[in-house]
Design a protein around this motif. Structure first.
Motif, PDB file in Angstrom:
ATOM      1  N   ASP A  38       0.817  -1.204   0.000  1.00 19.36           N
ATOM      2  CA  ASP A  38       0.000   0.000   0.000  1.00 19.36           C
ATOM      3  C   ASP A  38       0.860   1.266   0.000  1.00 19.36           C
ATOM      4  O   ASP A  38       0.569   2.240  -0.688  1.00 19.36           O
ATOM      5  CB  ASP A  38      -0.858  -0.018   1.270  1.00 19.36           C
ATOM      6  CG  ASP A  38      -2.285   0.348   0.976  1.00 19.36           C
ATOM      7  OD1 ASP A  38      -2.574   0.680  -0.188  1.00 19.36           O
ATOM      8  OD2 ASP A  38      -3.098   0.304   1.902  1.00 19.36           O
ATOM      9  N   THR A  62      -4.236  -5.583  -3.415  1.00 15.42           N
ATOM     10  CA  THR A  62      -3.293  -4.489  -3.189  1.00 15.42           C
ATOM     11  C   THR A  62      -2.158  -4.553  -4.214  1.00 15.42           C
ATOM     12  O   THR A  62      -1.703  -3.509  -4.696  1.00 15.42           O
ATOM     13  CB  THR A  62      -2.757  -4.512  -1.742  1.00 15.42           C
ATOM     14  OG1 THR A  62      -3.870  -4.652  -0.861  1.00 15.42           O
ATOM     15  CG2 THR A  62      -2.024  -3.237  -1.404  1.00 15.42           C
ATOM     16  N   LYS A  90      -3.536  -3.066  -7.258  1.00 16.18           N
ATOM     17  CA  LYS A  90      -3.568  -1.604  -7.152  1.00 16.18           C
ATOM     18  C   LYS A  90      -2.214  -1.011  -7.528  1.00 16.18           C
ATOM     19  O   LYS A  90      -2.144  -0.063  -8.311  1.00 16.18           O
ATOM     20  CB  LYS A  90      -3.946  -1.209  -5.718  1.00 16.18           C
ATOM     21  CG  LYS A  90      -3.588   0.229  -5.377  1.00 16.18           C
ATOM     22  CD  LYS A  90      -4.411   0.784  -4.263  1.00 16.18           C
ATOM     23  CE  LYS A  90      -3.882   0.442  -2.903  1.00 16.18           C
ATOM     24  NZ  LYS A  90      -4.657   1.112  -1.850  1.00 16.18           N
ATOM     25  N   HIS A 121      -7.439   3.824  -5.186  1.00 20.00           N
ATOM     26  CA  HIS A 121      -8.130   3.368  -3.978  1.00 20.00           C
ATOM     27  C   HIS A 121      -8.629   1.938  -4.129  1.00 20.00           C
ATOM     28  O   HIS A 121      -9.540   1.517  -3.413  1.00 20.00           O
ATOM     29  CB  HIS A 121      -9.294   4.303  -3.672  1.00 20.00           C
ATOM     30  CG  HIS A 121      -8.892   5.728  -3.485  1.00 20.00           C
ATOM     31  ND1 HIS A 121      -8.276   6.164  -2.344  1.00 20.00           N
ATOM     32  CD2 HIS A 121      -8.960   6.793  -4.304  1.00 20.00           C
ATOM     33  CE1 HIS A 121      -8.006   7.456  -2.467  1.00 20.00           C
ATOM     34  NE2 HIS A 121      -8.410   7.850  -3.652  1.00 20.00           N
ATOM     35  N   SER A 151     -10.362  -0.499  -1.517  1.00 21.20           N
ATOM     36  CA  SER A 151     -10.881   0.251  -0.376  1.00 21.20           C
ATOM     37  C   SER A 151     -12.376   0.506  -0.540  1.00 21.20           C
ATOM     38  O   SER A 151     -12.976   0.175  -1.558  1.00 21.20           O
ATOM     39  CB  SER A 151     -10.157   1.581  -0.259  1.00 21.20           C
ATOM     40  OG  SER A 151     -10.626   2.441  -1.273  1.00 21.20           O
ATOM     41  N   SER A 210     -13.473   2.296  -3.628  1.00 23.21           N
ATOM     42  CA  SER A 210     -13.545   1.521  -4.867  1.00 23.21           C
ATOM     43  C   SER A 210     -14.866   0.766  -4.957  1.00 23.21           C
ATOM     44  O   SER A 210     -15.269   0.336  -6.022  1.00 23.21           O
ATOM     45  CB  SER A 210     -12.378   0.545  -4.942  1.00 23.21           C
ATOM     46  OG  SER A 210     -12.590  -0.534  -4.054  1.00 23.21           O
ATOM     47  N   PRO A 224     -12.524   8.871  -1.731  1.00 27.96           N
ATOM     48  CA  PRO A 224     -12.890   8.934  -0.318  1.00 27.96           C
ATOM     49  C   PRO A 224     -13.156  10.342   0.193  1.00 27.96           C
ATOM     50  O   PRO A 224     -13.983  10.527   1.078  1.00 27.96           O
ATOM     51  CB  PRO A 224     -11.692   8.310   0.397  1.00 27.96           C
ATOM     52  CG  PRO A 224     -10.607   8.218  -0.598  1.00 27.96           C
ATOM     53  CD  PRO A 224     -11.234   8.178  -1.935  1.00 27.96           C
ATOM     54  N   THR A 258     -15.254   0.903  10.646  1.00 25.44           N
ATOM     55  CA  THR A 258     -14.141   1.783  10.346  1.00 25.44           C
ATOM     56  C   THR A 258     -14.657   3.168   9.995  1.00 25.44           C
ATOM     57  O   THR A 258     -15.779   3.314   9.531  1.00 25.44           O
ATOM     58  CB  THR A 258     -13.270   1.245   9.187  1.00 25.44           C
ATOM     59  OG1 THR A 258     -12.261   2.212   8.898  1.00 25.44           O
ATOM     60  CG2 THR A 258     -14.090   1.002   7.940  1.00 25.44           C
ATOM     61  N   ASN A 315     -12.420   5.184   8.252  1.00 23.18           N
ATOM     62  CA  ASN A 315     -11.523   5.612   7.179  1.00 23.18           C
ATOM     63  C   ASN A 315     -11.959   4.976   5.878  1.00 23.18           C
ATOM     64  O   ASN A 315     -12.843   4.145   5.848  1.00 23.18           O
ATOM     65  CB  ASN A 315     -10.098   5.132   7.447  1.00 23.18           C
ATOM     66  CG  ASN A 315      -9.581   5.666   8.737  1.00 23.18           C
ATOM     67  OD1 ASN A 315     -10.010   6.732   9.187  1.00 23.18           O
ATOM     68  ND2 ASN A 315      -8.678   4.931   9.349  1.00 23.18           N
ATOM     69  N   ASN A 316     -11.212   5.315   4.846  1.00 18.66           N
ATOM     70  CA  ASN A 316     -11.402   4.625   3.582  1.00 18.66           C
ATOM     71  C   ASN A 316     -10.562   3.349   3.652  1.00 18.66           C
ATOM     72  O   ASN A 316      -9.595   3.184   2.937  1.00 18.66           O
ATOM     73  CB  ASN A 316     -10.941   5.523   2.435  1.00 18.66           C
ATOM     74  CG  ASN A 316     -11.170   4.862   1.105  1.00 18.66           C
ATOM     75  OD1 ASN A 316     -12.191   4.203   0.909  1.00 18.66           O
ATOM     76  ND2 ASN A 316     -10.224   5.015   0.195  1.00 18.66           N
ATOM     77  N   ALA A 317     -10.988   2.451   4.541  1.00 17.22           N
ATOM     78  CA  ALA A 317     -10.158   1.279   4.827  1.00 17.22           C
ATOM     79  C   ALA A 317     -10.173   0.290   3.666  1.00 17.22           C
ATOM     80  O   ALA A 317     -11.042   0.342   2.807  1.00 17.22           O
ATOM     81  CB  ALA A 317     -10.666   0.596   6.085  1.00 17.22           C
ATOM     82  N   ASN A 318      -9.203  -0.603   3.695  1.00 19.06           N
ATOM     83  CA  ASN A 318      -9.115  -1.660   2.698  1.00 19.06           C
ATOM     84  C   ASN A 318     -10.174  -2.714   3.016  1.00 19.06           C
ATOM     85  O   ASN A 318     -10.055  -3.473   3.971  1.00 19.06           O
ATOM     86  CB  ASN A 318      -7.708  -2.249   2.771  1.00 19.06           C
ATOM     87  CG  ASN A 318      -7.458  -3.272   1.702  1.00 19.06           C
ATOM     88  OD1 ASN A 318      -8.349  -4.015   1.306  1.00 19.06           O
ATOM     89  ND2 ASN A 318      -6.223  -3.305   1.232  1.00 19.06           N
TER      90      ASN A 318
END
Lengths: 734, 424
Positions: A230, A264, A267, A571, A574, A577, A583, B68, B70-73
């Motif tokens: 990441d 990831t 990404k 993103h 996340s 996406s 975000p 969460t 956040n814009n978490a995974n």
């Protein structure tokens, strides 16, 4: 080792007084192996879980701290994490114990103490933590260091001044070079989080740093791999060689069994591909990505969902990925509905002339299923298929007519809307279906379907013998109709009048009068006046304008603009996406990200680049925050289109009849769809395509510029965050 | 990252709460209860309200939830929730409301270790079990030497294995398990047939054994220029954390130091030349609006020395069916009105043989004219010592510095469960 515990009996509501007494008794009397106190603490933890306020137990629980038993210590710590904030006055008593533990010989105890202290957001604890944390970051044991690294992030969120003053960031940076990969990965995670929160700390990796981090991948846990991968977004390739080398070194991670590692890696590969020029390299990477993406569809349904929403983005940006894999997206009967809907969005996009037949048969199957959203979307997809692939037109129409025949109300409504679009794509080909549609007029009760049939009647008034009768019936309820139907009726009447003045002359004045005098909606009134004046000033001009050539519809508008895609793909995996939103548009404090420019950025990506200045921070209250950032040039273009609709250029006069085809439910606004500029379909690599032809911004007079996404107004099943303004729910929750 | 971890029962009661960050409060659990647990129609595993996202997985009678801000995974969070479930199953045998309540203290210990500030940390079951233990086997880790060994293992390159494992008899069991996915159209054409395979290993090996594992992988055999008719083309493979991905990337060798005990070594996917173990030929006729007649034949296409077992066909009936009569010489068939299916169970079908069912469902008169959606027939079964993909294990080599001898066993199983569907 499936020996299970027997603690369920503690799951009962207890009284604080009793717990207090029990703890005091146990402390005074004999408490062999501390069993009694352990039991009471378990009861307390159970009560915390159930939501009973146990903060009054603070003094008694703290007295259990000296007990030399790890299990008890952990329960006391859990208690302190839960209530520490509520009792700043009493926490002082715990601090010496924490500090002693921080110097324990056992690394597990040392780590536990630092970790727990950093969970208690009180100034006194934070101050007491400074020295132990400094030592822990340099501890001889990697477990303590990796724990301490995360503690710096905790402390930063609690009070960033302490972290800055004590130079913990520098220590974290040192940990990036640690010999132990787990420590490195946690340091990366902590730094990433701090940079995300901070106004003045920016994380930037050099090429040598990036390669060092990649080298650490081999030796760290799967989660650690994700943190490191990441963080590679913080490295900007300065040459195609750099980017190439990195992709080679991470591409084998696509074979990891953890789907988050795979996504990831994808990404980062997609990111690095922007800095690679060689067609072969890009093609090779696209080919590598396909199979692991398909494999994700064998994971649990939740991961499948994440994968599918990302695949939808990936295939728009890199159409060669998965281009031959449409069959893997066919729905299983027992797939959860969210998986089915996400698959359906992908299916027609992967349709080609070669597989159109199979795809259509599959969509037909779905159109008869039970879930309403799903069947509707299946019908819409059949329409898109017909528009996308011209040879599929005939069989699609056949299937749609069959569906209409089933007389299931919502299927019928969808089919009519879809056929309207097909008629626009092939204006003279399927006129024979019009009488069949007209038979079902009375069954249509949804505004969009009604507006569609009205459009068809108006457009083809000269081919429909009893157009006047039909219109007469439809206008009967004019004043009660939804605005989009009223607008359609108005335009259709004008068309009828122009094509068949005899039939239209009775109806038109009535409608014009209603529209201009009886209706409150300014759009409708304005349009009424406009037609009125147009017809009374110059009937010939009216004919050319109202019945003018329409721009053809096609599915190219379904594809998002490259620049916006590049931004969204930063993103991947996340939440953004999944909602297809950056975000910063739906999460408070999220920072916007954009593809960084560099000498290595390949021409295609460069052309599509959305510069960070155009993105800007989200405004607190505006409609713009729900929408992916729009390039500045585009935005002004639309503003012009909005404020000076008809006077600025003579061309725009063609606008109104065109616009009237579109049901306008809300005032025109720069919407997500406005990013969907036309681009040619059929090429396998969109990069190539962009080199041939730069993206033209939507013309202000293009009636489709604001086409509100492929599926028209039908976005009921689109995943999206709930709650318009950021903050609305936050207040409710805190 | 994750701000809070929760477990709920079906009633929406909280069984576990752990907040990792101060940006949420415990009361947030109410929001989840209202929006998901008590909602009749949950159409996504992710719900986002404002900036707060709720990601949940249902397992048995509980909800496992991560929150969460956040814009978490999202993939990471779901993988973590799956991992939590598998760790719990390994600890408690199963994960449900009862086992959560019985082990809540242990669960708190676990989630304090495997999630730090919402970042997943060590989640290797073997390592965790070395120092987070159930009551029955609880021993305090007080020995400093022991602790250091643990911490080195937890953060080391081989975090999944202790170095001091000893077995009298060194054995390794390999199970190749294939799940067949089939979607067959009403006309009998195969719309989709593929195999999701798993290679499960139970390794009872001493020391730090380095293993090499070989399959009849077409790419490997082609490169070795070994003419092999039965080589299998694998579309994709995914490996356990222990497998050296670099080695696979360069020459497709599978080498690893295994965790102790049971683990999933790899997953693979194959779509070419899938041998369908069972063929189903349905003839379903609607007699006017009053009756539906079925004639269903199942044929076992594999070698006659093998047999399919525990075959269950679920044959849909129209929603307005009132009763159904079934006739078959093989196994038992029964109409289950609550699920609108005829369930036909056959204990065993020998390779090369077949079984037939005839049935008739009577329909009640209805006013709705909507046609019957005809969900597909679903078949569950197992075939031992058979792989639908044709995959075979060629070798498993174990090298350990002490040079001990080890015994290896291989089993094959092909099965379908809810994924073998035939439209009619």
């Amino acid at each position: 080792m499936a020996a299970t515990g027997n603690d369920a009996k503690f799951f009962t509501r207890g009284k604080i007084q009793e717990f207090k007494a029990e703890l005091q008794d146990a402390a005074r009397g004999k408490d062999k192996k501390f069993a009694k106190r352990k039991t009471v603490l378990k009861k307390i933890v159970a009560n915390i879980t159930m939501g009973n306020d146990m903060s009054q137990m603070f003094p008694e629980v703290i007295q259990c701290l000296p007990i030399p038993m790890l299990e008890i210590k952990k329960m006391v710590y859990l208690f302190l994490v839960s209530y520490g904030r509520a009792r700043p006055d009493l926490i002082e008593r715990a601090i010496p114990h924490f500090q002693a533990d921080c110097e324990d010989r056992n690394p597990l105890i040392r780590a536990l103490a630092v970790r727990t202290m950093a969970y208690i957001p009180l100034p006194s604890v934070a101050t007491a933590l400074i020295e132990p944390l400094r030592h822990s970051l340099k501890d001889g044991d990697p477990y303590v260091r990796k724990t301490a690294a995360i503690c710096v992030a905790k402390l930063y969120l609690m009070d960033h001044r302490i972290v800055e003053r004590e130079k913990f960031i520098d220590q974290l940076k040192e940990l990036l070079k640690d010999v132990n990969s787990t420590v490195v990965s946690n340091a990366v995670a902590a730094l990433t989080e701090i940079a995300e929160r901070s106004d003045n700390i920016v994380l930037k990796f050099s090429y040598s740093m990036a390669t060092k981090l990649v080298a650490a991948l081999e030796n760290c846990s799967e989660w650690g791999q994700i943190y490191i991968l990441d963080s590679l977004l913080n490295y900007v390739p300065q040459s195609a060689d750099e980017a190439n080398t990195l992709t080679e070194r991470i591409v084998s991670r696509l074979q990891h069994s953890n789907s988050a590692v795979v996504l990831t890696v994808i990404k980062i590969l997609l990111y690095l591909m922007n800095y690679i020029e060689s067609k072969q390299s890009i093609e090779y990477l696209c080919k590598k990505m396909g199979p692991p993406l398909v494999t994700l569809l064998s994971s649990g349904p939740e991961v499948q969902y994440v994968a599918l929403r990302n695949i939808l983005l990936i295939i728009q940006r890199r159409p060669s990925v998965l281009k031959d894999d449409v069959k893997v997206f066919f729905c299983k009967y027992n797939d959860p509905i969210y998986v089915k809907l996400a698959k359906l969005e992908i299916i027609y996009r992967l349709a080609t002339e070669a597989n159109a037949k199979v795809v259509l048969a599959e969509l037909h199957e779905y159109a008869t299923e039970v879930d309403i959203d799903f069947t509707r979307k299946a019908v819409r997809s059949i329409g898109r298929l017909a528009i996308k692939i011209s040879t599929a037109g005939d069989p699609c129409i056949k299937v749609l007519l069959e569906l209409i025949d089933s007389k299931v109300s919502y299927v019928l409504q969808e089919a009519v809307v879809v056929i309207k679009d097909i008629l626009r794509r092939y204006p003279d080909k399927y006129l024979h279906v019009i009488p069949l549609l007209c038979e079902h007029i009375n069954l249509l009760d949804e505004p969009e379907a009604k507006a569609a049939i009205v459009w068809i009647i108006g457009q083809y008034a000269d081919r429909i013998e009893n157009a006047d009768e039909l219109m007469d019936n439809l206008t009967y309820t004019f004043l009660e109709e939804a605005t989009e139907v009223q607008l359609a009726l108005l335009t259709a009447c004008v068309k009828l009048f122009i094509q068949k003045p005899q039939q239209g002359q009775k109806l038109l004045p009535k409608i014009l009068k209603w529209a201009t005098e009886e209706v409150d909606n300014p759009d409708l009134r304005d349009r009424g006046f406009m037609y009125w004046r147009l017809l009374s000033t110059d009937a010939t001009a009216a004919r050319t304008i109202v019945l003018g050539d329409r721009p053809p519809v096609n599915t190219d508008t379904d594809r998002m603009e490259l620049g916006a895609l590049d931004q969204l793909l930063l993103h991947t995996a996340s939440l953004g996406s999944i909602y297809h939103k950056t975000p910063d548009t739906f999460i408070r404090f999220a920072k916007p990200k954009s593809l960084p420019d560099s000498p290595a950025l390949n021409p295609a990506s460069k052309r599509a680049l959305i510069s960070p200045t155009a993105v800007g921070p989200p405004k607190p209250v505006s409609t713009a925050h729900l929408v992916p950032p729009i390039p500045q040039s585009l935005r002004t273009m639309q503003d012009e289109a909005r404020t000076t609709p008809q006077t600025s250029s003579p061309v725009s006069l063609q606008g109104p009849p065109g616009v009237s085809e579109q049901p306008i439910a809300s005032p025109v606004s720069p919407s997500a769809a406005s990013l969907q500029t036309p681009s040619r379909q059929g090429t396998t690599d969109s990069d190539q395509l962009q080199q041939q032809r730069p993206i033209p911004p939507p013309k202000p007079d293009d009636p489709y510029a604001n086409l509100d996404s492929v599926f028209g107004n039908y976005v009921a099943d689109q995943p999206r965050p709930v709650g318009g303004r950021p903050g609305e729910f936050d207040d409710l929750l805190l | 990252m994750i701000s809070g971890f929760f477990i709920f029962n079906q009633k929406g009661e909280v069984l576990i709460t752990r907040l990792y960050r101060t940006d949420i409060k415990r009361s947030i659990s109410e929001v989840f209860r209202i929006h998901v647990v008590s909602s009749a129609d949950v159409r996504s595993p992710i719900v986002t309200l404002g900036s707060t996202s709720f990601l949940h997985v249902r397992h048995n009678n509980i909800y496992v939830l991560a929150i969460t801000k956040n814009n978490a995974n999202a993939a990471l969070i779901f993988e973590f929730l799956y991992r939590f479930i598998s760790i719990s199953r390994s600890y408690f045998g199963k994960l449900d409301e009862e086992s959560v309540k019985n082990n809540f203290v242990l669960i708190y210990e676990l989630i304090d270790e495997i999630l730090d500030f919402g970042y997943p940390q060590t989640s290797e079951i073997d390592t965790l079990k070395a120092y987070i233990t159930t009551e029955a086997a609880r021993s305090e880790v007080t020995d400093i030497g022991e602790s250091s060994k643990l911490t080195t293992q937890m953060t080391g390159a081989v975090s999944w294995r202790r170095g001091d494992i000893k077995y009298k008899k060194n054995e390794a069991f390999v199970d190749v398990v294939e799940n067949v996915n089939l979607l067959m159209s009403a006309k009998g054409t195969v719309l989709r047939a593929d195999v999701d395979g798993q290679i499960l290993m139970r390794a009872y090996l001493s020391g730090m054994p380095e293993c090499k594992f070989g399959l009849n992988d077409k790419l490997v055999l082609d490169k070795a220029e070994r003419a092999a008719d039965n080589a299998v083309r694998l579309d994709d493979c995914q490996f356990h954390q222990c497998v050296q991905l670099g080695a696979w990337g360069s020459d497709r060798t599978i080498s690893f130091i295994p965790p102790d005990g049971e683990f999933e070594l790899m997953k693979y996917r194959s779509t070419s030349d899938v041998h369908l173990p069972l063929r189903v030929h349905p003839t379903v006729t609607e007699i006017g609006t009053t009756q539906v007649q079925y004639s269903i034949t199942v044929k076992a296409g594999f070698n006659s020395k093998l047999s399919a077992t525990n075959i269950v066909l679920r044959i849909p009936t129209p929603l307005n069916a009132t009763m159904a009569s079934c006739k078959t010489a093989s196994g038992k068939a029964k109409y289950v009105p609550a699920e609108n299916v005829i369930v036909w169970k056959i204990p065993r079908i020998q390779g090369g043989s077949e079984a037939t069912l005839t049935a008739a469902a009577d329909l009640a008169a209805t006013t709705t004219r909507q046609a019957w959606a005809r969900p597909p027939i679903d078949v569950d079964f197992q075939v031992l010592m058979f792989t639908a993909s044709g995959l075979l294990v060629r070798f498993l080599k174990v090298y350990e510095k002490s040079g001990y001898h080890s015994v290896k066993w291989v089993r094959y199983l092909t099965r379908a469960s809810g994924t073998y569907q035939i439209r009619f």
